[in-house]
Design a protein around this motif. Structure first.
Motif, PDB file in Angstrom:
ATOM      1  N   UNK A 163       0.808  -1.129  -0.078  1.00  0.00           N
ATOM      2  CA  UNK A 163      -0.007  -0.084  -0.093  1.00  0.00           C
ATOM      3  C   UNK A 163       0.723   1.166   0.036  1.00  0.00           C
ATOM      4  N   UNK A 164       0.533   2.352  -0.718  1.00  0.00           N
ATOM      5  CA  UNK A 164      -0.891   2.485  -0.999  1.00  0.00           C
ATOM      6  C   UNK A 164      -1.169   1.692  -2.603  1.00  0.00           C
ATOM      7  N   UNK A 178       7.090   5.794  -3.669  1.00  0.00           N
ATOM      8  CA  UNK A 178       5.929   4.852  -4.045  1.00  0.00           C
ATOM      9  C   UNK A 178       6.180   3.788  -5.058  1.00  0.00           C
ATOM     10  N   UNK A 179       7.217   3.749  -5.500  1.00  0.00           N
ATOM     11  CA  UNK A 179       7.669   2.598  -6.314  1.00  0.00           C
ATOM     12  C   UNK A 179       7.938   1.083  -5.828  1.00  0.00           C
ATOM     13  N   UNK A 180       8.222   0.074  -6.439  1.00  0.00           N
ATOM     14  CA  UNK A 180       8.685  -1.184  -5.989  1.00  0.00           C
ATOM     15  C   UNK A 180       9.931  -1.598  -7.027  1.00  0.00           C
ATOM     16  N   UNK A 181      10.989  -1.785  -5.947  1.00  0.00           N
ATOM     17  CA  UNK A 181      12.149  -2.410  -6.668  1.00  0.00           C
ATOM     18  C   UNK A 181      11.988  -3.981  -6.450  1.00  0.00           C
ATOM     19  N   UNK A 182      12.699  -4.604  -7.254  1.00  0.00           N
ATOM     20  CA  UNK A 182      12.964  -5.962  -6.906  1.00  0.00           C
ATOM     21  C   UNK A 182      13.565  -6.561  -5.425  1.00  0.00           C
ATOM     22  N   UNK A 183      14.354  -5.632  -5.103  1.00  0.00           N
ATOM     23  CA  UNK A 183      14.898  -5.962  -3.684  1.00  0.00           C
ATOM     24  C   UNK A 183      13.896  -5.806  -2.825  1.00  0.00           C
ATOM     25  N   UNK A 184      12.859  -4.699  -2.715  1.00  0.00           N
ATOM     26  CA  UNK A 184      12.068  -4.370  -1.857  1.00  0.00           C
ATOM     27  C   UNK A 184      11.230  -5.422  -1.549  1.00  0.00           C
ATOM     28  N   UNK A 185      10.585  -5.787  -2.817  1.00  0.00           N
ATOM     29  CA  UNK A 185       9.372  -7.013  -2.906  1.00  0.00           C
ATOM     30  C   UNK A 185      10.117  -8.211  -2.428  1.00  0.00           C
ATOM     31  N   UNK A 186      11.121  -8.568  -2.801  1.00  0.00           N
ATOM     32  CA  UNK A 186      11.970  -9.906  -2.392  1.00  0.00           C
ATOM     33  C   UNK A 186      12.051  -9.681  -0.927  1.00  0.00           C
TER      34      UNK A 186
END
Length: 377
Positions: free
Chosen positions: A113-114, A139-147
């Motif tokens: 979120x958001x 507010x973006x998503x990086x591969x590292x953040x998601x992982x």
């Protein structure tokens, strides 16, 4: 006598249902609907499809909506077949079915979120614990953040939205791959606005092959101007779709809904022209608001996220007084604006001219950042 509230499930007590302001104003740009009504020639085709079903309404509909799923598979391409596609009453029902099948009591769904505000509500309704991993500063998503989020929370289901609502930003293939590789459970890519992407090749449909736990959900509400019909669909591995049949209601998709959707799909080329016009108006909003000194994020959806507001709620009210309804999504210094027709876009831009002239103190550019690729300082 026992109060109804006392009989309600404890986790639902005191909660409020989903809703968006519905006000009678000349220009409504707040709910991300398609601004264009169904064209007459397309309506005529849909009516023909419907007329073939009216006299057999005494019979139940095709429980598995095979003909509709065949048409949807043909529309999506990518080598998909009827066995790769499932349809329901809007993408919300699909998300609910996914949580009914793979979520539930003692299980978790991870969101970022958001994002789409129905995700935590659907989780609550199915007894699934919702975990919000948040987003990066821009507010973006990086591969590292998601992982890292998936590794930390070990969810049973992961919800990702591309293009995201309310930011309008699309996910890169590297983010989707990182999520799938890190997750042990189902990874759902919500692509409600996919047809509005600046690069149509960015769809997660490209990532389905060899990934049996990946699901891509879509809707006909936006690109097909079909919000009132309530038709959503998903693409996934056939085995996963078989599991959804365990939780679907019998005859959940009416004969009329299936027929209307097939008629609209037969006219996909005509409707795409209106998608292109909405993309043009979206980009017009971005260009013109930036020219007024207001920062706006590049968007791959049919809406834009405006920033640089010292008081977003006050700007929302001031624009409403000019006859234009946009959306306050609760993000500090930001408002969301749906792309409308050429006339509606002109009215929107005129409203901002008026409000900025009368109330300049409501706007403060330093509340924003240069782009969605640079972090806030």
């Amino acid at each position: 006598m026992t109060e109804i509230e006392d009989l309600l499930r404890e986790d639902l007590r005191g909660k409020t249902p989903y809703g968006a302001p519905q006000l009678d104003v000349p220009v409504q740009l707040n709910t991300n609907e398609n601004a264009y009504a169904i064209p007459d020639d397309v309506a005529a085709v849909i009516e023909q499809y419907l007329s073939r079903q009216v006299r057999s309404l005494n019979r139940y509909p095709d429980r598995d909506a095979v003909a509709l799923r065949e048409d949807l598979a043909a529309y999506l391409g990518q080598g998909l077949t009827v066995d790769h596609v499932w349809a329901a009453n809007g993408s919300n029902e699909l998300l609910q079915q996914l949580l009914q099948a793979f979520g539930g009591s003692g299980r978790t769904v991870l969101g970022f979120m958001p994002s789409y505000s129905m995700h935590p509500l659907l989780a609550r309704g199915t007894g699934t614990a919702f975990v919000d991993a948040g987003r990066e500063a821009d507010y973006t998503l990086s591969p590292a953040f998601v992982r890292d989020a998936i590794t930390e929370h070990d969810p049973d289901v992961v919800f990702l939205v591309s293009p995201n609502n309310p930011t309008g930003t699309a996910l890169g293939a590297d983010v989707i791959d990182a999520a799938y590789e890190a997750a042990r459970g189902i990874v759902v890519i919500d692509e409600a606005y996919a047809e509005f992407a600046r690069d149509p090749r960015s769809t997660a449909l490209n990532r389905l092959e060899g990934r049996p736990r990946l699901v891509v959900t879509r809707t006909m509400s936006k690109a097909f101007a079909f919000a009132g019909a309530r038709v959503g669909y998903l693409a996934a591995d056939p085995e996963l779709i078989e599991k959804l049949l365990l939780v679907r209601l019998p005859y959940h998709l009416s004969s009329l809904t299936q027929a209307a959707a097939r008629g609209a799909l037969a006219c996909a080329a005509q409707l795409q022209a209106e998608v292109d016009e909405l993309k043009h108006q979206r980009d017009r909003i971005v260009k013109n608001l930036r020219a007024k000194g207001l920062p706006v994020a590049d968007s791959d959806a049919n809406f834009v996220l405006l920033g640089g507001l010292a008081d977003a709620a006050a700007v929302w009210r001031a624009v409403l007084e000019e006859g234009v309804l946009i959306r306050d999504v609760g993000l500090p210094g930001r408002l969301r604006i749906t792309a409308g027709t050429e006339e509606e876009t002109t009215a929107l831009l005129d409203a901002f001219d008026t409000v900025m002239g009368r109330r300049p103190e409501l706007f403060c550019a330093n509340l924003w950042f240069a782009s969605f690729t640079e972090k806030e300082q």
